[in-house]
Design an enzyme around this catalytic site. Structure first.
Site, PDB file in Angstrom:
ATOM      1  N   LYS A 236     -13.082 -76.021 -75.342  1.00 45.59           N
ATOM      2  CA  LYS A 236     -14.008 -76.943 -76.056  1.00 45.59           C
ATOM      3  C   LYS A 236     -15.045 -77.699 -75.143  1.00 45.59           C
ATOM      4  CE  LYS A 236     -12.744 -77.342 -80.301  1.00 45.59           C
ATOM      5  NZ  LYS A 236     -12.802 -77.077 -81.664  1.00 45.59           N
TER       6      LYS A 236
ATOM      7  N   GLU B 111     -19.588 -72.241 -82.190  1.00 43.19           N
ATOM      8  CA  GLU B 111     -19.513 -73.938 -82.575  1.00 43.19           C
ATOM      9  C   GLU B 111     -19.311 -74.740 -82.914  1.00 43.19           C
ATOM     10  OE1 GLU B 111     -24.152 -71.785 -83.150  1.00 43.19           O
ATOM     11  OE2 GLU B 111     -24.075 -71.399 -81.228  1.00 43.19           O
ATOM     12  N   GLY B 112     -18.876 -75.322 -82.842  1.00 43.21           N
ATOM     13  CA  GLY B 112     -17.803 -75.987 -83.648  1.00 43.21           C
ATOM     14  C   GLY B 112     -18.505 -77.968 -83.896  1.00 43.21           C
ATOM     15  N   THR B 113     -17.856 -78.889 -84.635  1.00 39.86           N
ATOM     16  CA  THR B 113     -18.368 -79.603 -84.861  1.00 39.86           C
ATOM     17  C   THR B 113     -18.851 -80.541 -83.609  1.00 39.86           C
ATOM     18  OG1 THR B 113     -16.713 -80.100 -86.801  1.00 39.86           O
ATOM     19  CG2 THR B 113     -18.060 -81.981 -86.249  1.00 39.86           C
ATOM     20  N   TYR B 114     -18.671 -80.382 -82.579  1.00 38.10           N
ATOM     21  CA  TYR B 114     -19.028 -81.585 -81.187  1.00 38.10           C
ATOM     22  C   TYR B 114     -19.690 -80.769 -80.275  1.00 38.10           C
ATOM     23  CZ  TYR B 114     -15.588 -84.476 -83.640  1.00 38.10           C
ATOM     24  OH  TYR B 114     -15.108 -85.136 -84.796  1.00 38.10           O
ATOM     25  N   GLY B 115     -19.763 -79.421 -80.138  1.00 38.39           N
ATOM     26  CA  GLY B 115     -20.229 -78.343 -79.311  1.00 38.39           C
ATOM     27  C   GLY B 115     -19.919 -76.808 -79.343  1.00 38.39           C
ATOM     28  N   VAL B 116     -19.923 -76.242 -77.972  1.00 35.82           N
ATOM     29  CA  VAL B 116     -19.668 -75.356 -78.067  1.00 35.82           C
ATOM     30  C   VAL B 116     -18.464 -74.311 -77.663  1.00 35.82           C
ATOM     31  CG1 VAL B 116     -20.118 -72.999 -76.936  1.00 35.82           C
ATOM     32  CG2 VAL B 116     -22.193 -74.769 -77.231  1.00 35.82           C
ATOM     33  N   VAL B 117     -17.788 -73.627 -78.127  1.00 35.57           N
ATOM     34  CA  VAL B 117     -16.234 -73.982 -77.996  1.00 35.57           C
ATOM     35  C   VAL B 117     -16.101 -72.116 -77.000  1.00 35.57           C
ATOM     36  CG1 VAL B 117     -13.815 -73.092 -78.502  1.00 35.57           C
ATOM     37  CG2 VAL B 117     -15.710 -74.337 -80.006  1.00 35.57           C
TER      38      VAL B 117
ATOM     39  N   ASP C 222     -11.957 -84.559 -90.916  1.00 34.45           N
ATOM     40  CA  ASP C 222     -11.848 -84.120 -90.817  1.00 34.45           C
ATOM     41  C   ASP C 222     -11.922 -82.648 -91.098  1.00 34.45           C
ATOM     42  OD1 ASP C 222     -15.015 -82.706 -90.973  1.00 34.45           O
ATOM     43  OD2 ASP C 222     -15.079 -82.916 -89.326  1.00 34.45           O
TER      44      ASP C 222
END
Length: 294
Positions: free
Chosen positions: A33, A12-18, A127
């Site tokens: 992503k 789970e990255g900064t923006y959503g599920v991977v 980031d």
């Protein structure tokens, strides 16, 4: 999306599920992503689509390749090359890495190479952190992930799973509320990552914006108009900040040789315009005996 078959959720990255996924057309494993958009009711902003489409043109051995962008009404999927190891996982699982100055030097050189390439295309990361530096186990190549996503989607304060997005690598000009900032913010992050590779622990592990600033100030000294002209005009600068004296970097990063300390001090300069650029850093004497680890 029919072309891609999800195999498993990998993070789970900064923006959503991977997801780890399969490209059915080529039988290649890829990383998928799924971007969760803040204003989901409004659909995918056209500016984000434009920004992301530009990133497909980025082609460099130290940048994670963006193969495809798939967007429907409400969401956007980015299709990247698949790499399952990142620098954070590698450092956690391999503490003896700190005793391998050749590998640290090779990784730092590769990070700077990727950053210099992006900056030459006017793309910022904003980031950078060990979690988005991916390592190819076969070749020891290090590749930067998520370049350009901050501009397309913004940097949320929390991830969609409510984890706080780390401040440990964030440049002081951003923390002090500068409206205008540029490529030096990424060089600062790389400096923090460099020190972390050598020390095997984060340099400035703040748990809030003010704690992050104070952790920086305790080591580098509280900035003032002499050390950073214009700092007192930044929106979040306070004359009441405690006044710490700068420490000697050699005591903060004791296992780094003099050339490495010189490079690190140039990456962690307060005044952004005086901070070394990624391109200049590649020419630094620290790298003169570099063998890129293959």
């Amino acid at each position: 999306m029919e072309q891609y078959e999800k195999v498993e959720k990998i993070g789970e990255g900064t923006y959503g599920v991977v997801y780890k996924a399969l490209d059915k057309a080529t039988n290649e494993t890829i990383a998928l992503k799924k971007i969760r958009l803040e204003q989901e009711d409004e659909g995918v902003p056209s500016t984000a689509i434009r920004e992301i489409s530009l990133l497909k043109e980025m082609n460099h051995g130290n940048i994670v390749r963006l193969h495809d962008v798939v967007h429907s009404e409400k969401r956007i999927y980015l299709v990247f090359e698949y790499l399952d190891l990142d620098l954070k996982k590698f450092m956690d699982s391999c503490p003896e890495f700190a005793k391998n100055p050749t590998l640290i030097k090779s990784y730092l050189y590769q990070i700077l190479h990727g950053v210099a390439y992006c900056h030459s295309h006017r793309v910022l990361h904003r980031d950078l952190k060990p979690q988005n530096l991916l390592i190819d186990r076969r070749t020891n190549a290090l590749k930067l992930a998520d370049f350009g996503l901050a501009r397309a989607f913004g940097i949320p304060v929390r991830t969609f799973t409510h984890e706080v997005v780390t401040l440990w690598y964030r440049a002081p000009e951003i923390l002090l509320g500068a409206r205008q900032y540029s490529t030096p913010v990424d060089v600062w992050s790389v400096g923090c990552i460099f020190a972390e590779m050598v020390n095997q622990k984060p340099l400035f592990p703040g748990d809030s914006e003010i704690d992050e600033l104070f952790k920086i100030f305790r080591i580098l000294g509280t900035p003032n108009e002499q050390s950073w002209p214009g700092v007192s005009c930044l929106p979040d600068f306070k004359t009441a900040f405690p006044r710490w004296q700068a420490q000697d970097l050699a005591t903060v990063v004791p296992n780094l040789d003099p050339a490495g300390l010189d490079l690190l001090s140039k990456m962690l300069r307060y005044e952004p315009s005086k901070r070394i650029t990624a391109r200049q850093a590649l020419e630094h004497e620290y790298f003169k005996d570099l063998e890129v680890v293959q």
